[in-house]
Design an enzyme around this catalytic site. Structure first.
Site, PDB file in Angstrom:
ATOM      1  N   LYS A 103      47.939  22.240  32.755  1.00 30.94           N
ATOM      2  CA  LYS A 103      47.274  22.174  34.064  1.00 30.94           C
ATOM      3  C   LYS A 103      45.907  22.868  34.020  1.00 30.94           C
ATOM      4  O   LYS A 103      44.899  22.339  34.509  1.00 30.94           O
ATOM      5  CB  LYS A 103      48.167  22.845  35.120  1.00 30.94           C
ATOM      6  CG  LYS A 103      47.509  23.070  36.449  1.00 30.94           C
ATOM      7  CD  LYS A 103      47.246  21.774  37.163  1.00 30.94           C
ATOM      8  CE  LYS A 103      46.368  21.965  38.375  1.00 30.94           C
ATOM      9  NZ  LYS A 103      46.181  20.756  39.139  1.00 30.94           N
ATOM     10  N   CYS A 129      40.153  24.319  42.860  1.00 32.82           N
ATOM     11  CA  CYS A 129      40.858  24.187  41.589  1.00 32.82           C
ATOM     12  C   CYS A 129      39.907  24.331  40.410  1.00 32.82           C
ATOM     13  O   CYS A 129      40.061  25.204  39.572  1.00 32.82           O
ATOM     14  CB  CYS A 129      41.539  22.829  41.527  1.00 32.82           C
ATOM     15  SG  CYS A 129      42.554  22.539  42.977  1.00 32.82           S
TER      16      CYS A 129
HETATM   17  N1  SAJ Z   1      31.923  17.051  40.752  1.00 27.50           N
HETATM   18  C1  SAJ Z   1      30.644  16.890  40.263  1.00 27.50           C
HETATM   19  N2  SAJ Z   1      30.403  15.882  39.369  1.00 27.50           N
HETATM   20  C2  SAJ Z   1      31.385  15.020  38.982  1.00 27.50           C
HETATM   21  C3  SAJ Z   1      32.688  15.191  39.473  1.00 27.50           C
HETATM   22  C4  SAJ Z   1      32.929  16.226  40.361  1.00 27.50           C
HETATM   23  O1  SAJ Z   1      29.716  17.644  40.597  1.00 27.50           O
HETATM   24  O2  SAJ Z   1      31.074  14.110  38.194  1.00 27.50           O
HETATM   25  C5  SAJ Z   1      32.205  18.142  41.704  1.00 27.50           C
HETATM   26  C6  SAJ Z   1      32.655  17.649  43.074  1.00 27.50           C
HETATM   27  O3  SAJ Z   1      31.568  17.299  43.883  1.00 27.50           O
HETATM   28  C7  SAJ Z   1      33.430  18.844  43.584  1.00 27.50           C
HETATM   29  C8  SAJ Z   1      34.034  19.431  42.307  1.00 27.50           C
HETATM   30  O4  SAJ Z   1      33.290  18.903  41.228  1.00 27.50           O
HETATM   31  O5  SAJ Z   1      32.555  19.796  44.164  1.00 27.50           O
HETATM   32  C9  SAJ Z   1      35.500  19.138  42.106  1.00 27.50           C
HETATM   33  O6  SAJ Z   1      35.787  17.794  42.463  1.00 27.50           O
HETATM   34  P1  SAJ Z   1      36.765  16.872  41.597  1.00 27.50           P
HETATM   35  O7  SAJ Z   1      36.824  15.549  42.247  1.00 27.50           O
HETATM   36  O8  SAJ Z   1      36.371  16.896  40.175  1.00 27.50           O
HETATM   37  O9  SAJ Z   1      38.160  17.630  41.644  1.00 27.50           O
HETATM   38  P2  SAJ Z   1      39.114  18.267  42.793  1.00 27.50           P
HETATM   39  O10 SAJ Z   1      38.830  19.731  42.872  1.00 27.50           O
HETATM   40  O11 SAJ Z   1      39.075  17.493  44.054  1.00 27.50           O
HETATM   41  O12 SAJ Z   1      40.557  18.023  42.111  1.00 27.50           O
HETATM   42  C10 SAJ Z   1      40.793  18.483  40.781  1.00 27.50           C
HETATM   43  C11 SAJ Z   1      41.359  17.318  39.952  1.00 27.50           C
HETATM   44  N3  SAJ Z   1      41.388  17.666  38.541  1.00 27.50           N
HETATM   45  C12 SAJ Z   1      40.857  16.860  37.590  1.00 27.50           C
HETATM   46  O13 SAJ Z   1      40.290  15.841  37.844  1.00 27.50           O
HETATM   47  C13 SAJ Z   1      41.040  17.313  36.178  1.00 27.50           C
HETATM   48  C14 SAJ Z   1      42.750  16.966  40.459  1.00 27.50           C
HETATM   49  O14 SAJ Z   1      43.346  15.961  39.651  1.00 27.50           O
HETATM   50  C15 SAJ Z   1      43.630  18.216  40.455  1.00 27.50           C
HETATM   51  O15 SAJ Z   1      44.941  17.924  40.947  1.00 27.50           O
HETATM   52  C16 SAJ Z   1      42.999  19.237  41.375  1.00 27.50           C
HETATM   53  O16 SAJ Z   1      41.699  19.573  40.834  1.00 27.50           O
HETATM   54  C17 SAJ Z   1      43.910  20.445  41.418  1.00 27.50           C
HETATM   55  O17 SAJ Z   1      44.628  20.605  42.419  1.00 27.50           O
HETATM   56  O18 SAJ Z   1      43.980  21.197  40.428  1.00 27.50           O
END
Ligand code: SAJ
Length: 433
Positions: free
Chosen positions: A215, A269
């Site tokens: 995780k 996360c």
């Molecule tokens: N972000 C970027 N660029 C990207 C992708 C995301 O700047 O290309 C930013 C987003 O804007 C946001 C942050 O990263 O601020 C996180 O967003 P996210 O969509 O990557 O992830 P979360 O926090 O919504 O959910 C993550 C997910 N983990 C992964 O993709 C590995 C989700 O599957 C997990 O279940 C969740 O964390 C968790 O609960 O741990």
């Protein structure tokens, strides 16, 4: 619990993961009792309503509560399977705090009986499930616990992290693959039988420590990759290059898939979990630690650039587009966009307007700044500077005609057709990163 009967389930913690999980298990026909420390949360759920926003969750909770399959309480009752989904924050030194997990263990222990299964879902540092087991063993010396007895244990304990994406939780809870880590293979098998009742994705068994690390690794992987994109955005900017164009082209390589730069990493996360790895192996994690620094540094970079732009145009009205931590959700916690907008509001007051279709009012820190919440149409009509902080679809589709002539700082790269500064001979017309 007889294997042909549906188990009674107790879900401890009714937050963003616990409540949807409880509802999905109830939908599969199990009787579920949800436990939360907040009487308000419990009352809300027992009315068939929800206290969090998540697509389709309201209808599902209403349905399972009215069918008598889900109820909530502040006090725990006996069940066959216990699912713990409580927060695991970190302290100011980034050390993980598992006190909520142990508190959940303390409340579960008195009602445990032979045959029960205890599953931890909270994101946890490696070794937490064993600590939970030790804690339960201490509180219930009458029960034989897995890994501490040569005989067949009375109870099973496993770690099974969620990996759902906010905004798609119900779909991903059902369809994503799951890692199921038992304290022993027998524990993993018991937990697997439970998840098979409501998960359509593959359920892969392993040991508890590997599942805990998996995780953390998933979110650290994403953090490191976003850091690469964020670093590139600053490099490209310093070279006068359009980072979005460079990434688009590079991603045409069959083995390259660069993520998107933005105003920093938000949510609960990805900006947190990598620290659990760093804390567990401080000497061995320079890359993971640096990635955290790069992503936090990107927030400061965006604030500095936005402040510079607004300060350079003293008569301009400014619209910050978005407060959410990512696109198309109404979750404003740990959001870089919110931090950027609030910093601008504090410094520039009434010149700052915020557009956030998912908010009914501005968060508390905007109080007395003079900043106001306006709708998108008003922003497009009245504002001279647009600072794009969130890539909501409603922003993405704004046609060029409605934003031509405006100064745009697009931190998400949603408007590739926006004329760049050089083409318009006006410095800062479109800032790339
Ligand atoms: N972000 C970027 N660029 C990207 C992708 C995301 O700047 O290309 C930013 C987003 O804007 C946001 C942050 O990263 O601020 C996180 O967003 P996210 O969509 O990557 O992830 P979360 O926090 O919504 O959910 C993550 C997910 N983990 C992964 O993709 C590995 C989700 O599957 C997990 O279940 C969740 O964390 C968790 O609960 O741990």
């Amino acid at each position: 619990m007889k294997s042909d009967l549906k188990p009674d389930v107790c879900v401890v913690g009714l937050g963003y993961i616990g409540l949807p999980t409880a509802a999905i298990i109830a939908r599969a026909g199990c009787k579920v009792q949800g436990i939360d420390v907040s009487q308000k949360v419990v009352d809300t759920i027992n009315r068939g309503e929800i206290h969090i926003e998540e697509v389709d969750l309201d209808g599902l909770v209403h349905g399972v509560v009215s069918r008598g399959l889900l109820s909530a309480s502040t006090t725990i009752a006996p069940a066959d399977v216990f699912v713990i989904a409580v927060p695991t924050p970190f302290d100011k030194d980034h050390a993980p705090d598992i006190s909520y997990v142990l508190a959940a263990g303390r409340s579960v222990a008195p009602v445990l009986k032979a045959g029960d299964v205890v599953i931890l879902e909270s994101t946890s540092p490696v070794g937490t499930t064993e600590q939970l087991r030790d804690f339960i063993a201490e509180l219930r010396p009458d029960l034989k616990c897995p890994g501490l007895t040569r005989e067949t244990p009375d109870i099973s304990i496993a770690y099974c992290p969620e990996r759902v994406l906010p905004g798609r939780i119900l779909e991903e809870l059902t369809n994503n693959d799951r890692s199921i880590g038992g304290i022993s293979p027998r524990c993993a098998r018991k937990a697997l039988a439970f998840y098979k009742r409501f998960v359509r994705g593959a359920c892969v068994t392993t040991d508890a420590r590997s599942a805990e690390m998996t995780k953390l690794v998933e979110n650290a992987y994403r953090d490191v990759n976003i850091a690469f994109a964020n670093e590139l955005s600053i490099v490209a900017d310093s070279m006068g290059l359009d980072v979005w164009e460079v990434i688009r082209l590079a991603n045409r390589h069959p083995r390259v898939n660069i993520l998107q730069p933005g105003p920093g990493v938000g949510g609960h996360c990805i900006a947190v979990d990598p620290w659990f790895i760093v804390h567990g192996a401080p000497e061995a994690t320079p890359l993971i630690r640096t990635a955290r620094g790069v992503n936090d540094g990107k927030i400061r970079h965006v604030i500095a650039k936005a402040e510079e732009l607004v300060a350079a145009h003293p008569d301009a009205r400014v619209a910050c587009l978005g407060l959410a931590f990512k696109a198309n959700i109404d979750d404003f916690r740990e959001s870089p966009a919110r931090l950027v907008a609030a910093t601008l509001a504090r410094r520039f007051g009434h010149r700052i307007h915020v557009v956030e279709p998912y908010a009914a009012e501005l968060p508390i820190e905007f109080t007395d700044t003079g900043a106001s919440l306006i709708d998108l149409d008003t922003a497009l009509e009245d504002c001279d500077i647009l600072v794009v902080l969130v890539d909501h679809d409603v922003f993405r589709v704004v046609p060029l005609a409605e934003r031509s002539g405006k100064l745009v700082y697009d931190t998400r790269g949603i408007w590739p057709d926006q004329p760049r500064a050089a083409e318009q001979r006006e410095p800062g017309l479109r800032l790339a990163s």
